[in-house]
Design a protein around this motif. Structure first.
Motif, PDB file in Angstrom:
ATOM      1  N   GLN A 215      49.332  45.583  34.163  1.00 13.96           N
ATOM      2  CA  GLN A 215      48.021  45.505  34.806  1.00 13.96           C
ATOM      3  C   GLN A 215      47.051  44.701  33.941  1.00 13.96           C
ATOM      4  OE1 GLN A 215      46.016  49.305  35.558  1.00 13.96           O
ATOM      5  NE2 GLN A 215      45.629  48.584  37.642  1.00 13.96           N
ATOM      6  N   THR A 216      47.100  44.956  32.644  1.00 19.69           N
ATOM      7  CA  THR A 216      46.257  44.206  31.709  1.00 19.69           C
ATOM      8  C   THR A 216      46.644  42.733  31.701  1.00 19.69           C
ATOM      9  OG1 THR A 216      45.972  46.162  30.302  1.00 19.69           O
ATOM     10  CG2 THR A 216      45.563  44.015  29.282  1.00 19.69           C
TER      11      THR A 216
ATOM     12  N   TRP B  65      45.304  40.794  34.766  1.00 19.73           N
ATOM     13  CA  TRP B  65      43.861  40.611  34.726  1.00 19.73           C
ATOM     14  C   TRP B  65      43.471  39.558  33.688  1.00 19.73           C
ATOM     15  CZ3 TRP B  65      39.817  40.873  37.533  1.00 19.73           C
ATOM     16  CH2 TRP B  65      38.551  40.752  36.947  1.00 19.73           C
TER      17      TRP B  65
ATOM     18  N   GLN C  13      42.824  37.016  36.155  1.00 22.83           N
ATOM     19  CA  GLN C  13      41.699  37.786  36.694  1.00 22.83           C
ATOM     20  C   GLN C  13      42.066  38.354  38.068  1.00 22.83           C
ATOM     21  OE1 GLN C  13      40.825  34.453  35.227  1.00 22.83           O
ATOM     22  NE2 GLN C  13      41.015  35.852  33.483  1.00 22.83           N
ATOM     23  N   ARG C  14      43.325  38.773  38.178  1.00 20.88           N
ATOM     24  CA  ARG C  14      43.845  39.318  39.430  1.00 20.88           C
ATOM     25  C   ARG C  14      43.891  40.838  39.328  1.00 20.88           C
ATOM     26  NH1 ARG C  14      46.649  38.298  44.625  1.00 20.88           N
ATOM     27  NH2 ARG C  14      46.718  40.455  45.340  1.00 20.88           N
ATOM     28  N   ASN C  15      43.250  41.510  40.275  1.00 20.22           N
ATOM     29  CA  ASN C  15      43.331  42.961  40.334  1.00 20.22           C
ATOM     30  C   ASN C  15      44.710  43.376  40.835  1.00 20.22           C
ATOM     31  OD1 ASN C  15      40.705  43.769  39.484  1.00 20.22           O
ATOM     32  ND2 ASN C  15      39.886  43.083  41.458  1.00 20.22           N
TER      33      ASN C  15
END
Length: 399
Positions: A158-159, A162, A166-168
């Motif tokens: 997840q990190t 992002w 910069q993708r959720n």
């Protein structure tokens, strides 16, 4: 909902984390009234092209491919994506970054919503050459662009998405496979020359990124009296590495190569282990480690981010990834401090039972599907709930 699944080799699972993942969540979806079609590889299912069968309610459609290492996955994923566009699916769910290269096909061709699950950064795996690595990286970039939603199985992933794009993403982990009954008399284990509680277990594919060679070197240096090392796992697309490893241990009487284990034999060998060690340089979220933790086996792991997530707060022992001295030191401590391991084991079991459940994972995935299909309804509902909550608070305050 009607769901198509692309990227898994097939089910029932023979090997591979993605196949076990799919075998757990999709039958659960079917049991709740949804329809699931999984596009598999003929090389895995041993069916002819486009023949289908059912596994616990999931329709498994065998897609023809090419019998070349690395190529088969891409060909079958592309053909599966094309076939899925010809049907009226609500969700088309791609698993892994390589197959995600073809998310653009259904995204541009029909109205189905596209979901991608990243189980790990596959382009980092040693089995891929430079061209395949670039193709998988392109698949990653394509997923970021075309997927309506992305699932990751670890907080480290997840990190990564992002920080890189910069993708959720949505964090939904994997869970350990359900073990059945195993032989309480440990007959198969004794056949391998093992004694319960007196062997160290490595369980996973024999590939460079999982570093079984590091564990072998650590065991040979330490030479713990009365202990054996068991390597259990199948051969992937790195046969040269595997051959060198097996040649290295051929004359080590205290190192046992058990091969790929399944069913009751696998459960017996896991449950009989005194220590479980995973020295990987690269993982998504390792199912084998979760299984060992749940079964009450003390766990040692390299300090990569997914292992830190599982073994933090004294749920296991971490050593420096790729560092032989650190691995030797961690093994030595565990073998000479057995009285401290039960507390660690209890913490690990509690953590797994609270956080890693297939029913919960299925529910969270279905919730994500609903959010992707009806984003406005979900937003309106949340806004309504928030407004009602604020009004209630205001009324209580006025009273």
């Amino acid at each position: 909902m009607r769901v198509a699944v692309i990227g898994a080799k097939g089910i029932p699972p023979k090997q591979g984390g993605i196949e076990h993942y799919c075998a757990e969540i999709y039958p659960r979806m079917v049991s709740q009234g949804h329809t699931v079609d999984l596009f598999a590889r003929t090389s895995y299912t041993e069916n002819t092209g486009w023949q289908s069968n059912y596994y616990r309610g999931v329709q498994v459609i065998s897609v023809p491919g090419l019998d070349y290492t690395g190529v088969d996955a891409f060909v079958t994923s592309a053909m599966g994506a094309i076939a899925a566009t010809r049907q009226q699916y609500d969700i088309i769910h791609f698993h892994a970054l390589g197959p995600a290269l073809f998310t653009c096909i259904p995204r541009l061709a029909n109205s189905a919503k596209i979901v991608v699950t990243c189980h790990g950064l596959d382009w980092q795996r040693a089995k891929w050459g430079s061209l395949s690595t670039k193709v998988i990286q392109l698949g990653e970039q394509t997923a970021v662009r075309f997927a309506h939603s992305m699932i990751v199985v670890s907080k480290a992933l997840q990190t990564y998405f992002w920080q890189t794009y910069q993708r959720n993403t949505v964090y939904i982990p994997t869970a350990p496979a359900d073990y059945g009954e195993s032989d309480p008399n440990f007959v198969y284990g004794r056949h391998l020359g093992l004694e319960t509680g007196r062997y160290i277990l490595f369980l996973g594919r024999l590939v460079p990124e999982k570093r079984p060679d590091l564990l072998v070197d650590a065991f040979c240096r330490l030479q713990p009296q009365g202990w054996k090392l068991v390597l259990a796992g199948g051969v992937s697309d790195t046969k040269g590495f595997t051959s060198q490893l097996l040649e290295k241990i051929a004359h080590q009487k205290n190192i046992v190569f058990a091969g790929e284990l399944r069913g009751s034999r696998l459960w017996e060998i896991v449950r009989g282990a005194g220590l479980f060690v995973l020295p990987s340089d690269l993982e998504g979220l390792p199912l084998s480690m979760l299984e060992a933790m749940r079964e009450g086996i003390p766990v040692l792991g390299s300090d990569i981010a997914p292992h830190q997530q599982l073994l933090a707060e004294e749920r296991g022992i971490l050593f420096k990834a790729g560092n032989l001295d650190s691995c030797v030191s961690a093994l030595d401590w565990a073998l000479h401090n057995p009285e401290k391991l039960p507390t660690m084991v209890k913490k690990a079991q509690k953590y797994v039972s609270l956080n890693y459940s297939w029913d919960r994972i299925t529910s969270e995935t279905l919730r994500l599907y609903t959010q992707v299909l009806h984003p406005c309804e979900i937003t309106d509902k949340l806004q309504t709930e928030t407004t009602e909550g604020d009004l209630a608070k205001l009324g209580a305050k006025n009273r």
